[in-house]
Design a protein around this motif. Structure first.
Motif, mmCIF file in Angstrom:
data_model
loop_
_atom_site.group_PDB
_atom_site.id
_atom_site.type_symbol
_atom_site.label_atom_id
_atom_site.label_comp_id
_atom_site.label_asym_id
_atom_site.label_seq_id
_atom_site.Cartn_x
_atom_site.Cartn_y
_atom_site.Cartn_z
ATOM 1 N N LEU A 1145 0.844 -1.197 0.000
ATOM 2 C CA LEU A 1145 0.000 0.000 0.000
ATOM 3 C C LEU A 1145 0.883 1.252 0.000
ATOM 4 C CD1 LEU A 1145 -2.807 -0.933 2.564
ATOM 5 C CD2 LEU A 1145 -2.966 -0.823 0.086
ATOM 6 N N PRO A 1146 0.627 2.240 -0.881
ATOM 7 C CA PRO A 1146 1.395 3.506 -0.872
ATOM 8 C C PRO A 1146 0.906 4.421 0.253
ATOM 9 C CG PRO A 1146 -0.256 3.540 -2.599
ATOM 10 C CD PRO A 1146 -0.314 2.194 -1.993
ATOM 11 N N ASP A 1147 1.732 5.377 0.611
ATOM 12 C CA ASP A 1147 1.318 6.312 1.666
ATOM 13 C C ASP A 1147 0.259 7.262 1.147
ATOM 14 O OD1 ASP A 1147 3.117 5.151 3.355
ATOM 15 O OD2 ASP A 1147 4.729 6.580 2.901
ATOM 16 N N VAL A 1148 0.511 7.884 -0.047
ATOM 17 C CA VAL A 1148 -0.415 8.889 -0.569
ATOM 18 C C VAL A 1148 -0.612 8.591 -2.065
ATOM 19 C CG1 VAL A 1148 -0.845 11.327 -1.010
ATOM 20 C CG2 VAL A 1148 0.335 10.616 1.076
ATOM 21 N N VAL A 1149 -1.861 8.724 -2.481
ATOM 22 C CA VAL A 1149 -2.158 8.546 -3.895
ATOM 23 C C VAL A 1149 -2.921 9.778 -4.373
ATOM 24 C CG1 VAL A 1149 -3.415 7.194 -5.595
ATOM 25 C CG2 VAL A 1149 -2.178 6.046 -3.765
ATOM 26 N N THR A 1150 -2.466 10.345 -5.510
ATOM 27 C CA THR A 1150 -3.182 11.466 -6.124
ATOM 28 C C THR A 1150 -3.562 11.021 -7.534
ATOM 29 O OG1 THR A 1150 -1.904 13.054 -4.871
ATOM 30 C CG2 THR A 1150 -3.102 13.877 -6.812
ATOM 31 N N ILE A 1151 -4.821 11.173 -7.848
ATOM 32 C CA ILE A 1151 -5.304 10.670 -9.126
ATOM 33 C C ILE A 1151 -6.299 11.651 -9.709
ATOM 34 C CG2 ILE A 1151 -7.166 9.308 -8.083
ATOM 35 C CD1 ILE A 1151 -6.598 7.181 -10.247
ATOM 36 N N GLN A 1152 -6.344 11.694 -11.061
ATOM 37 C CA GLN A 1152 -7.224 12.624 -11.744
ATOM 38 C C GLN A 1152 -8.644 12.087 -11.743
ATOM 39 O OE1 GLN A 1152 -5.987 13.458 -15.747
ATOM 40 N NE2 GLN A 1152 -7.582 14.971 -16.114
ATOM 41 N N GLU A 1153 -9.578 12.989 -11.643
ATOM 42 C CA GLU A 1153 -11.000 12.628 -11.651
ATOM 43 C C GLU A 1153 -11.333 11.915 -12.967
ATOM 44 O OE1 GLU A 1153 -15.410 14.716 -11.164
ATOM 45 O OE2 GLU A 1153 -13.569 15.930 -11.196
ATOM 46 N N GLY A 1154 -12.113 10.830 -12.836
ATOM 47 C CA GLY A 1154 -12.540 10.039 -13.991
ATOM 48 C C GLY A 1154 -11.627 8.882 -14.297
ATOM 49 N N LYS A 1155 -10.445 8.900 -13.665
ATOM 50 C CA LYS A 1155 -9.526 7.796 -13.874
ATOM 51 C C LYS A 1155 -9.920 6.595 -12.989
ATOM 52 C CE LYS A 1155 -6.839 9.989 -16.784
ATOM 53 N NZ LYS A 1155 -6.671 9.545 -18.182
ATOM 54 N N SER A 1156 -9.269 5.442 -13.258
ATOM 55 C CA SER A 1156 -9.519 4.224 -12.478
ATOM 56 C C SER A 1156 -8.434 4.088 -11.435
ATOM 57 C CB SER A 1156 -9.516 2.984 -13.372
ATOM 58 O OG SER A 1156 -9.661 1.830 -12.605
ATOM 59 N N LEU A 1157 -8.811 3.734 -10.158
ATOM 60 C CA LEU A 1157 -7.890 3.623 -9.032
ATOM 61 C C LEU A 1157 -7.866 2.170 -8.554
ATOM 62 C CD1 LEU A 1157 -6.065 4.825 -6.796
ATOM 63 C CD2 LEU A 1157 -8.156 5.197 -5.463
ATOM 64 N N ASN A 1158 -6.628 1.667 -8.351
ATOM 65 C CA ASN A 1158 -6.470 0.299 -7.811
ATOM 66 C C ASN A 1158 -5.451 0.338 -6.696
ATOM 67 O OD1 ASN A 1158 -4.716 -2.386 -7.872
ATOM 68 N ND2 ASN A 1158 -6.819 -2.879 -8.385
ATOM 69 N N LEU A 1159 -5.865 -0.163 -5.474
ATOM 70 C CA LEU A 1159 -4.973 -0.274 -4.327
ATOM 71 C C LEU A 1159 -4.844 -1.756 -3.982
ATOM 72 C CD1 LEU A 1159 -6.383 2.598 -2.071
ATOM 73 C CD2 LEU A 1159 -4.421 2.670 -3.606
ATOM 74 N N THR A 1160 -3.570 -2.246 -3.827
ATOM 75 C CA THR A 1160 -3.335 -3.665 -3.551
ATOM 76 C C THR A 1160 -2.402 -3.772 -2.381
ATOM 77 O OG1 THR A 1160 -3.631 -4.267 -5.866
ATOM 78 C CG2 THR A 1160 -2.487 -5.850 -4.464
ATOM 79 N N GLY A 1161 -2.713 -4.670 -1.389
ATOM 80 C CA GLY A 1161 -1.891 -4.924 -0.219
ATOM 81 C C GLY A 1161 -1.544 -6.394 -0.125
ATOM 82 N N ASN A 1162 -0.301 -6.664 0.351
ATOM 83 C CA ASN A 1162 0.137 -8.049 0.558
ATOM 84 C C ASN A 1162 -0.209 -8.481 1.985
ATOM 85 O OD1 ASN A 1162 1.184 -8.000 -2.034
ATOM 86 N ND2 ASN A 1162 3.199 -7.301 -1.339
#
Length: 1237
Positions: A1145-1162
């Protein structure tokens, strides 16, 4: 009409005749009876069919005169001819003997027996004489309504003819039964069975089985009682019975029934009649108001329909169950019914046409013969004859009534026209006087009225019957009483009588019959032996019940004293030129009284002439044989015997065969006599016989017994291959429930003689209540045989015999009989008493038993007798000795069985010692313990101590010997150690100090003290034993080397078990300690490096295990010098168990509106963790917006397809298993809208 019926009676009896061969004989008789009897003629019990042999016989019946004509008589017509008269009330017979004198009298001289047995019942068609025997017959039976009851008899017909079967007919109360849904009969060839399906009270009565052969008939009868079914409601009446239909017409029928025996707790108020159309299941009530009379006219039937009827009784408690339904009846004109039943006219081959009168349109004539047939308070029944002139269309009727003294005629049938020439009026006023008339009509008009009836007053025309005469009860059998009474006087239309009985003092009346009987005598069965009962009778007709008769005097239910049965087995004992000695057996049933003597009659037989019976003795004989003197040589004689008891003289026995007065000259022996059986059991019988009257040329030296099953086609087989010299034999190997016949043959040096008369059939069956002889030895050692009989009758006696012979030596046995038990006591048992002892009870149906006393059995009985005469008191424990404190000694024993009178003698060296200074005695009779105490034992006390017990005639003794080494072992010096002090370390690390000591000849292990060891317990331990006789010391060293030895044992048991345990807090290393104190210190080592507490380690707990934590861990427990170690191996733990997020998992994620976001943890953990995602501390679920996945138990992901500003926030991954929970590092993801320039 019933009071007019009576059984047949011979006014003039047929007379016997003797005529010459070739003549004609005519027998006449006159018979009275109502209904008119039917007369049949029999020759030697074979029915004479005059139509089959018209050239031989002519039978005529004119009015009450009956005759049989026998034409062209010859020798074979010599016989007994019987006239049998039969109607519904019973049967009567009368016999006449016809003797035909032959011109060649030499035939009779050669065959003198033919005069008395002239081919009795000889069947010319088959050339044999049939004999029928009914065995295994049914007895009085009891059933209950609704049950199924079967009656059966085994019938033996011999000889056996192929394809010939007898005619088997069943009767109830003299009326032949036919197959119906209630009655089923079956004939299997040797077994006749009648099955009554779903019993009703109508089935009660006297049942008779009649077996007709072409040589005669045999019958057997017994009564069947049917008890009422239990009522559904207490106090209601039981169901009526015998519902019948009479006078059926187009729309009308009269229903009759019989009142039940039990009215319930209150009198019957009336009856309800129901009808049901055949084929339907709905019952319709015919009358709204209960009727008192046991007959009721039912109107309103539909012409052509078929109905059945039933009746219910009602009283204040309620309505009874319905009766059995009547037979179906069809509503039809009686003339039509007769035409339907009548035979059709034979076809003549010619058709004739006739012209009918033109009666269509003719007004019918008036009815005639109008009468009142019934009149009660409830209804009036009219009957009339239809008019002669009525046309072809039929007529209907109008009934009119008129009150006497007026001319006002009113129509009675205002509703439905009457179709039948019968009509019942129900709406008449009681006490009024009416006249009635009838008119008929058709389509052409109305006829003139009939002549009116005479005035009649509405009211009961039939009175209740008068009370019967006083009841008289007479003893009959052990379970029945004969009750007779005077007939009710001036009674009309008597239905019958009901008999009740009550046990004295009970005030409970029970019906003896549930179906009324017409006679004034009835046998009440099913009573309890010994009860004191009273009886009463009530009469019944259609109007109801009479008052009860005067009660009978109380009578005990017990077998009555009666005239004895006839003597049996009249036979020839000895014969010479001028005298004959005859013998016989006493009757099987003596009538409940002793036989006081016998009378003997004789008659001569010569050339076909039968002489008159003449008395031989005028004074009663007391023996069972008689010498008839002054007889004529070569003449034939017959003998018969009568027995006499206190009641009177019996009937004559069966005549003997024709015996010739001459000396016996044959070489072989004659036939054995007087065969009879005793001790009939399931698989055996004892057969007894008397030797032949004549031995032949040499004495009889043995007998052969033959038997066979009493069934057609069976062959004789021998019961013994070697001749027996005894005159009795126990025949074994029979099959229970089967019948057998027996015969005996005698032999001498000349050979085997002719067989005896066949005995039987005998049914191999152990009767209920059968007892065997029981051997008994009483408390005094007296040996006896006991036999009980449960079927004692009045006058029954026990008769003991030895080897089936009357015992003449009365010095060997003493017979004591009390009630139904007899005891045969051996006076001086010895080898002289060996043999078979049997006991027979007279005046019973063969109650008997036997016992074979063998030498081994006698020896066993004598041993038991000796033990009973000289009994020994049993000891539970033989005498023993205990050493007590201060040298006291206890001698004791325990007795197993004794009485309160038991006494004890205390003996030392054959001298009785008493309770005193040296000896103290005690006998506890609650426990049976006997004790004797001594303060001390000296050398002078060597010897034998004995307890002698006396309990009545029983004795017992027990001893203890104190001599030599046994005595020395008692006198030891003071207390001492057998095993000195030693230690034992328990699993709980307790240290025990133990020793084995001996006090007064008693050795025991002692625990002196226990401790939980530490170094301050070191020292010397000492135990002392001491009393007046001496002392002993034991030491134990717990210093230096002794302490080290003990500590090594101590530390070896200190640690029980070590292990590794995974928990939610981490991995726990543990070891179980059985003991701990402040001197003991605990340390942990990893790979021999001392572990101190930190964030990661707490001693024995690994908080956050990693791969580097694998390896061996050691626990060390020590007091500074010595200790113990245990090792725990963590190297085998290949997995880290606790659930964790290990990265991704990253500490901070910044993403543009309308884009697709995926967060993955081990993810890591065992068992596999449960995974969930949180947004701003709220749990997310998978839906159209959020796609949550957990793959391979390792990778958890969340996917947002099109991000919007509302998706900004704090996302966290939460993992959890049973060892712990962990969340991924908090991550904040700021999601912004599209970039602008």
């Amino acid at each position: 009409i019933d009071n007019l019926t009576h059984p047949p009676e011979f006014i003039v009896r047929p007379r016997g005749q003797t005529v010459w061969e070739g003549k004609t004989v005519k027998l006449h008789c006159t018979v009275a009876g109502w209904p008119k009897p039917r007369v049949a003629w029999y020759k030697n019990n074979v029915l004479i069919d005059a139509k089959t042999h018209p050239d031989k016989y002519t039978v005529e019946s004119n009015y009450n005169m009956h005759s049989l004509e026998i034409k062209n008589c010859d020798f074979l017509d010599t016989a007994q001819y019987r006239a049998s008269s039969l109607n519904i009330k019973g049967e009567r017979s009368c016999i006449a003997t016809v003797v035909i004198k032959s011109r060649g009298e030499r035939i009779l001289e050669k065959h003198p027996n033919s005069v008395f047995s002239p081919s009795d019942g000889f069947c010319e068609e088959h050339g044999v004489t049939f004999h029928a025997d009914i065995i295994e017959s049914f007895e009085v039976a009891f059933g209950r309504e609704g049950e199924t009851l079967s009656l059966g008899c085994t019938v033996i017909v011999y000889p056996t003819i192929k394809r010939y079967q007898p005619d088997v007919v069943w009767y109830r109360d003299g009326v032949a039964l036919s197959e119906s849904k209630w009655v089923h009969s079956h004939w299997s060839g040797d077994k006749a069975t009648l099955t009554l399906v779903h019993l009703n009270k109508e089935d009660e009565g006297l049942y008779t089985l009649r077996v007709n052969t072409k040589s005669g008939f045999q019958t057997h009868s017994a009564y069947v009682f049917v008890r009422d079914e239990e009522v559904e409601l207490e106090g209601v009446p039981v169901a009526p019975l015998d519902v019948l239909c009479h006078d059926a017409n187009k729309d009308y029928v009269v229903v009759t029934w019989k009142q039940p025996a039990v009215e319930g707790e209150s009198p019957i108020l009336g009856y309800l009649i129901d009808r049901c159309e055949v084929g339907q299941h709905h019952w319709a009530q015919c009358n709204e108001t209960p009727v008192k009379y046991a007959r009721f006219p039912v109107t309103g039937l539909i012409e052509g329909k078929t109905y059945t009827f039933r009746v219910r009784a009602i009283n204040r408690a309620g309505v009874s169950r319905p009766s059995r339904a009547s037979d179906p009846v069809t509503a039809i004109d009686p003339h039509d019914r007769a035409r339907h039943r009548g035979p059709s006219a034979p076809f003549t081959g010619m058709i004739k046409f006739t012209e009918e009168d033109a009666t269509v349109g003719v007004v019918p004539g008036e009815p005639t013969d109008l009468v009142v047939t019934e009149a009660t308070k409830s209804y009036v029944v009219l009957a009339w004859t239809p008019p002669t002139q009525r046309g072809h269309e039929g007529v209907m009727y109008i009934v009119e009534k008129c009150i006497a003294g007026t001319d006002c005629w009113q129509r009675a049938n205002t509703g439905i026209p009457v179709k039948s020439p019968r009509f019942a009026l129900f709406d008449l006023a009681e006490g009024n006087t009416y006249s009635f008339r009838v008119r008929c009509f058709n389509s052409a008009g109305v006829s003139e009225s009939s002549a009116p009836t005479a005035p009649i007053t509405v009211g009961d025309m039939l009175d209740l019957p008068a009370a019967p005469g006083p009841a008289v009860a007479t003893r009959n059998t052990d379970t029945s009483v004969v009750v007779s009474w005077g007939a009710s006087k001036d009674v009309k239309h008597l239905v019958g009588y009901y008999i009740d009985h009550s046990v004295v003092g009970s005030n409970v009346w029970t019906p003896c019959n549930n179906k009324p009987v017409k006679e004034t005598r009835f046998v009440c069965h099913g009573l309890t032996t010994g009860d004191l009962c009273v009886f009463r009778v009530k009469a019944v007709n259609a109007a109801g019940y009479s008052a009860t008769s005067v009660e009978s005097e109380a009578v005990v239910v017990k077998a009555a004293i009666a005239v004895s049965d006839v003597p049996i087995g009249v036979h020839l004992v000895e014969a010479a030129r001028d005298y004959m000695v005859v013998g016989w057996k006493e009757p099987i049933v003596t009538g409940g009284a002793d036989i006081r003597g016998y009378f003997v009659d004789y008659r001569t037989v010569k050339a076909g002439f039968i002489g008159q019976w003449r008395e031989l003795n005028h004074k009663a004989l007391t023996t069972t044989s008689y010498k008839a003197e002054n007889l004529k040589e070569n003449y034939f004689y017959q003998f018969q015997v009568r027995a006499v008891n206190m009641v009177g003289i019996s009937e004559a026995s069966l005549p003997s065969m024709a015996l010739e007065c001459k000396e016996y000259t044959l070489a072989k022996p004659g036939v054995p006599r007087c065969l009879h059986v005793l001790e009939v059991r399931n698989t055996s019988v004892v057969l007894l016989w008397e030797p032949p009257t004549f031995d032949g040329r040499s004495p009889v030296n043995g007998y052969y017994v033959d038997l066979k099953e009493a069934a057609p086609g069976e062959d004789w087989k021998g019961a013994n291959n070697k001749a027996t010299k005894l005159k009795y034999m126990k025949v074994n190997g029979l099959i229970a429930g089967r019948s057998y016949v027996f015969r005996v043959r005698a032999q001498n040096l000349a050979g085997v003689g002719e067989p005896s008369t066949v005995l039987g059939p005998v049914l191999a069956l152990t009767m209920p209540g059968t007892h065997e002889i029981v051997l008994d030895v009483d408390d005094d050692g007296v040996i006896s045989m006991i036999f009980e009989c449960s079927k004692m009758a009045e006058g029954s006696k026990f008769v003991w015999s030895k080897n089936y012979k009357a015992m003449t030596d009365t010095s060997r046995l003493t017979i004591v009989t009390e009630g139904s038990r007899s005891r045969a006591i051996f006076n001086e048992p010895s080898l002289e008493d060996l043999g078979i002892f049997s006991c027979e009870v007279t005046n019973t149906d063969g109650v008997s038993a036997s016992y074979n006393l063998t030498e081994a059995g006698l020896k066993h009985l004598l041993d038991i007798s000796h033990d009973h005469k000289f009994p020994i008191i049993p000891f539970k424990t033989e005498m023993a000795m205990d050493l007590l404190e201060k040298g006291r000694v206890r001698f004791w024993t325990q007795v197993e069985k004794f009485t309160s009178d038991c006494k004890v003698e205390y003996v030392f060296n054959d001298v009785i010692v008493e309770n005193g200074k040296k000896y103290t005695m005690n006998f506890d009779k609650n426990t049976g313990i006997i004790e004797m105490f001594m303060d001390s034992l000296m050398v002078t006390d060597e010897g034998t101590f004995t307890f002698n017990l006396i309990d009545g005639k029983a004795k017992g003794s027990t001893s203890l010997v104190l001599i030599g080494e046994v005595t020395q072992s008692v006198f030891l010096p003071g207390p001492h150690f057998v095993d000195y002090l030693d230690f034992e370390v328990t699993p709980e690390c307790n240290v025990l100090l133990k020793a084995t000591v001996r006090f007064y000849n008693r050795t025991s292990s002692c625990l002196f003290f226990g401790l939980q060891l530490c170094r301050k317990d070191a020292g010397m331990y000492e135990v002392k034993l001491k009393d007046d006789r001496g002392k002993d010391i034991s030491l134990f060293n717990l210093t230096d080397a002794g302490t080290e030895t003990l500590l090594s044992w101590f530390y070896s048991n200190l640690l029980r078990r070590s292990g590794v345990l995974s928990t939610e807090h981490g991995i726990v290393l543990y070891s179980l300690v059985t003991h701990h104190n402040e001197e003991l210190q605990v340390t942990w080592l990893q790979k021999y490096i001392h572990i101190t507490a930190s964030d990661t380690y707490v001693p024995s707990l690994v908080n956050e295990p990693t791969e580097k934590d694998k390896g061996k861990y050691t626990i060390n427990i020590s007091d500074g010098k010595d200790g113990v170690k245990r090792v725990c191996d963590l190297s085998g733990q290949g997995r880290i168990y606790r659930a964790r997020v290990v990265g991704g998992l990253p500490d901070v994620v910044t993403i543009q509106e309308g884009k697709s976001l995926n967060l993955t943890g081990n993810v890591w953990g065992d068992p596999t963790p449960e995974v969930s995602w949180l947004k701003n501390d709220k749990e997310l679920v998978s839906d159209e917006r959020y796609a949550l996945k957990f793959e391979n138990g390792k990778f958890a992901s969340i996917t947002i397809a099109s991000v919007t500003p509302t998706d900004s926030g704090k996302y966290a991954l939460l993992v959890k298993n049973k060892y712990g929970t962990e969340a991924g590092d908090s991550e904040t993801m700021c999601l912004q809208g599209p970039w602008t320039h």
